[in-house]
Design a protein around this motif. Structure first.
Motif, mmCIF file in Angstrom:
data_model
loop_
_atom_site.group_PDB
_atom_site.id
_atom_site.type_symbol
_atom_site.label_atom_id
_atom_site.label_comp_id
_atom_site.label_asym_id
_atom_site.label_seq_id
_atom_site.Cartn_x
_atom_site.Cartn_y
_atom_site.Cartn_z
ATOM 1 N N GLN A 73 35.352 87.401 48.267
ATOM 2 C CA GLN A 73 35.238 85.986 47.904
ATOM 3 C C GLN A 73 33.840 85.682 47.366
ATOM 4 O OE1 GLN A 73 37.616 87.030 50.483
ATOM 5 N NE2 GLN A 73 38.552 86.797 48.475
ATOM 6 N N LEU A 74 33.690 86.009 46.079
ATOM 7 C CA LEU A 74 32.368 85.883 45.452
ATOM 8 C C LEU A 74 32.196 84.558 44.721
ATOM 9 C CD1 LEU A 74 32.098 89.512 43.988
ATOM 10 C CD2 LEU A 74 31.189 88.648 46.169
ATOM 11 N N GLY A 75 33.149 83.650 44.882
ATOM 12 C CA GLY A 75 33.022 82.336 44.262
ATOM 13 C C GLY A 75 34.213 81.991 43.382
ATOM 14 N N THR A 76 34.274 80.708 42.996
ATOM 15 C CA THR A 76 35.438 80.217 42.241
ATOM 16 C C THR A 76 35.545 80.850 40.851
ATOM 17 O OG1 THR A 76 34.060 78.294 41.715
ATOM 18 C CG2 THR A 76 35.692 78.006 43.445
ATOM 19 N N GLY A 124 36.780 69.720 40.871
ATOM 20 C CA GLY A 124 36.950 71.168 40.785
ATOM 21 C C GLY A 124 38.064 71.524 39.809
ATOM 22 N N LEU A 125 39.013 70.616 39.605
ATOM 23 C CA LEU A 125 40.133 70.882 38.718
ATOM 24 C C LEU A 125 39.658 70.811 37.272
ATOM 25 C CD1 LEU A 125 41.396 70.517 41.421
ATOM 26 C CD2 LEU A 125 43.198 69.137 40.403
ATOM 27 N N LEU A 184 32.676 78.658 39.052
ATOM 28 C CA LEU A 184 33.507 78.303 37.897
ATOM 29 C C LEU A 184 32.928 77.094 37.160
ATOM 30 C CD1 LEU A 184 36.125 78.927 36.363
ATOM 31 C CD2 LEU A 184 37.248 77.207 37.795
ATOM 32 N N VAL A 185 32.321 76.199 37.922
ATOM 33 C CA VAL A 185 31.807 74.966 37.321
ATOM 34 C C VAL A 185 30.659 75.228 36.336
ATOM 35 C CG1 VAL A 185 32.554 73.498 39.243
ATOM 36 C CG2 VAL A 185 30.288 74.538 39.299
ATOM 37 N N ASP A 186 30.167 76.463 36.270
ATOM 38 C CA ASP A 186 29.140 76.805 35.265
ATOM 39 C C ASP A 186 29.736 77.127 33.896
ATOM 40 O OD1 ASP A 186 27.103 76.430 37.064
ATOM 41 O OD2 ASP A 186 26.813 78.572 37.519
ATOM 42 N N ILE A 187 31.052 77.286 33.823
ATOM 43 C CA ILE A 187 31.701 77.679 32.563
ATOM 44 C C ILE A 187 31.447 76.667 31.417
ATOM 45 C CG2 ILE A 187 34.002 77.922 31.480
ATOM 46 C CD1 ILE A 187 33.050 80.508 32.684
ATOM 47 N N PRO A 188 31.593 75.358 31.666
ATOM 48 C CA PRO A 188 31.354 74.426 30.547
ATOM 49 C C PRO A 188 29.957 74.585 29.931
ATOM 50 C CG PRO A 188 32.467 73.297 32.330
ATOM 51 C CD PRO A 188 32.083 74.654 32.862
ATOM 52 N N LYS A 189 28.969 74.843 30.783
ATOM 53 C CA LYS A 189 27.601 75.001 30.278
ATOM 54 C C LYS A 189 27.518 76.249 29.393
ATOM 55 C CE LYS A 189 22.860 74.939 32.022
ATOM 56 N NZ LYS A 189 22.503 76.377 32.121
ATOM 57 N N ILE A 190 28.154 77.319 29.825
ATOM 58 C CA ILE A 190 28.170 78.560 29.031
ATOM 59 C C ILE A 190 28.871 78.323 27.694
ATOM 60 C CG2 ILE A 190 29.163 80.896 28.944
ATOM 61 C CD1 ILE A 190 28.517 81.141 31.925
ATOM 62 N N MET A 191 29.980 77.566 27.746
ATOM 63 C CA MET A 191 30.696 77.251 26.508
ATOM 64 C C MET A 191 29.836 76.413 25.564
ATOM 65 S SD MET A 191 34.504 76.418 27.860
ATOM 66 C CE MET A 191 35.756 77.697 28.019
ATOM 67 N N SER A 192 29.068 75.476 26.143
ATOM 68 C CA SER A 192 28.249 74.595 25.285
ATOM 69 C C SER A 192 27.177 75.398 24.555
ATOM 70 C CB SER A 192 27.633 73.456 26.094
ATOM 71 O OG SER A 192 26.567 73.952 26.871
#
Ligand code: UD1
Ligand code: CA
Length: 462
Positions: A97-100, A194-195, A221-229
């Motif tokens: 369990q390394l994170g979402t 989170g959704l 997982l919540v870091d994904i939008p920043k990576i996409m930006s």
């Protein structure tokens, strides 16, 4: 009338599911591998029930409503019980369990070369409605070039949730987890549920770019939008309702969500024409069905599998599960109906009567203190006070069949298997061990013997 304290709960289903053609381009990933340590339980968090049904099944039902091409539930290696609860949907195993973010990576393997939209739900956010998810996906698809769209909310207290920061044009800038937030960042009240829905095309590469350099050492997982930006793709923010999107991290929150679920169900029941004399004290299951003009008294609990027709009177303090109750019947107070109870039209089941796997005929009565199990009681028959069917001999269960217009006297014991034909009359106190023919009078008890004077003085005088 007071309707519990959370009177402002709103969990309306805004819109029907997406058109099926569009939904086929959608995969739903439900994260459920977390340990749920804050529950302090041997049971995985997502198996703790709401309205008697494991939390995760509420999420699965909301996802199923979208009719997506795939549903994948992410579980930990030792969670066979969670996999069983979500069957026949497929599961993906997250080894550690390394994170979402890492959990979504585990799901990607199951999705193969799927390039549609990926909607991520959290197994511990169980009250979300299909309509809300459909709006989220629709909003995402309307956003020009959006990489992701996050479902946000404004809870009474933002503590514990990831704070949302937006750009001037309203697109998402970044999400900061509670444990990584500065005191200033913690002041922000807009948080993520989170959704989130993401473009599946290229997502695997973005997930590979996540790092765990944060306070919890997790891949968020919540870091994904920043990576996409950083690749020039904006992400959207849609605001939903806190009462629908709040999560369960503790037993206290589990109880809060149970209350919220019950509150909504009570409103739905009253809306469909059922009278609840004290709504706060009536507890339903997701599949409880009740017809109009039925009246439910105070302190009644409905377990799974109950169907009640119209015009039924359920009096206070009843426990009912797996039962059918037909029009005009009166049940309780203090009745217990167990699986397989089928209460006929205008029948009466009174106080301290237990009925299991038994069909009670039209207009039949069992008004006081009895047990009717593995039996049939015919139309207009009367099952007297304290009478019982003796259905269990220590090894096997046997049936008792009672015809129409039969009188079972008070405190009779009917030793199954036994059949009592129409019109028969069983005297009070009888122990019936053999079949009884139609219209017979049966007296099956020892004759009374009286010894003059011999009772005198046997009770010590106080
Ligand atoms: C998460 C969000 C937070 C959000 C909140 C909403 C992250 C990093 N944080 O925090 O921004 O406001 O939910 O409720 O996403 N899980 C796995 N594998 C893991 C870790 C978690 O499957 O390795 C699952 C859990 O079973 C759970 C969900 O993911 O269903 C969320 O995990 P949890 O640890 O409860 O996250 P929160 O701290 O609540
Ligand atoms: Ca959580």
């Amino acid at each position: 009338m007071t309707i519990m304290n959370a009177a402002n709960i709103k969990m309306t289903d805004h819109s029907p599911s997406l058109p099926p053609v569009v939904a086929k381009d959608l995969a739903v990933v439900i994260l459920a591998a977390g340990k749920g340590t804050r529950m302090k339980s041997d049971l995985p968090k997502v198996l703790h029930p709401i309205a008697g049904v494991p939390m995760i099944r509420h999420c699965v039902a909301a996802a199923e409503g979208l009719n997506p091409g795939h549903i994948v539930v992410v579980v930990a290696p030792d969670m066979e019980n969670v996999a069983a609860a979500v069957a026949p949907h497929q599961t993906a195993i997250q080894v550690q369990q390394l994170g979402t973010g890492d959990a979504v990576k585990a799901a990607m393997a199951q999705l193969g070369d799927f390039k549609g939209d990926i909607l991520v739900l959290y197994g511990d956010v169980p009250l979300v409605k299909t309509g809300t998810l459909a709006s989220l996906v629709a909003h995402h698809r309307n956003g020009v070039g959006f990489g992701a769209t996050v479902l946000a909310m404004v809870p009474p207290s933002p503590t514990g949730y990831g704070r949302i920061f937006q750009n001037a044009d309203g697109t998402l800038a970044r999400i900061v987890e509670e444990k990584d937030a500065t005191e200033d960042e913690k002041l922000v009240r807009l948080v993520t549920s989170g959704l989130m829905v993401m473009d599946g095309d290229g997502l695997a590469e973005h997930l590979a770019q996540l790092n765990n350099k944060n306070a919890q050492g997790e891949f968020y997982l919540v870091d994904i939008p920043k990576i996409m930006s950083e690749t020039g793709r904006p992400s959207g923010v849609v605001r939903g309702d806190y009462y629908e999107l709040r999560g369960v991290n503790s037993r206290a929150q589990l109880a809060e969500l149970e209350m919220a679920w019950q509150h909504q169900k009570r409103l739905d029941m009253m809306d469909s024409g059922v009278t609840l004399l004290d709504p706060n004290t009536v507890y339903f299951s997701p599949d409880t069905q009740i017809g109009r003009d039925t009246v439910i008294g105070q302190n009644v609990v409905f377990g799974a599998g109950v169907t009640i027709e119209s015009g039924v009177d359920i009096r206070p303090f009843c426990h009912i599960e797996g039962a059918v109750i037909r029009s005009g019947a009166v049940v309780g107070p203090f009745a217990r109906l167990r699986p397989g109870a089928d209460i006929g039209e205008d029948a009466k089941i009174g106080n301290f009567v237990e009925v299991k796997n038994a069909k009670i005929g039209t207009g039949a009565k069992a008004n006081h203190l009895g047990y009717i199990g593995d039996a049939a009681l015919g139309a207009h028959s009367n099952f007297g006070c304290g009478a019982i069917t003796v259905n269990y001999d220590g090894k096997n269960k046997s049936r008792t069949v009672i015809g129409d217009h039969v009188m079972i006297g008070s405190n009779a014991s009917l030793i199954a298997p036994v059949t009592i034909a129409d019109g028969a009359y069983i005297a009070a106190g009888s122990t019936v061990t053999a079949d009884v023919e139609a219209d017979a009078l049966v007296i099956a008890r020892a004759r009374q013997v009286a010894y003059p004077q011999r009772g005198k003085g046997r009770l010590k005088k106080e």
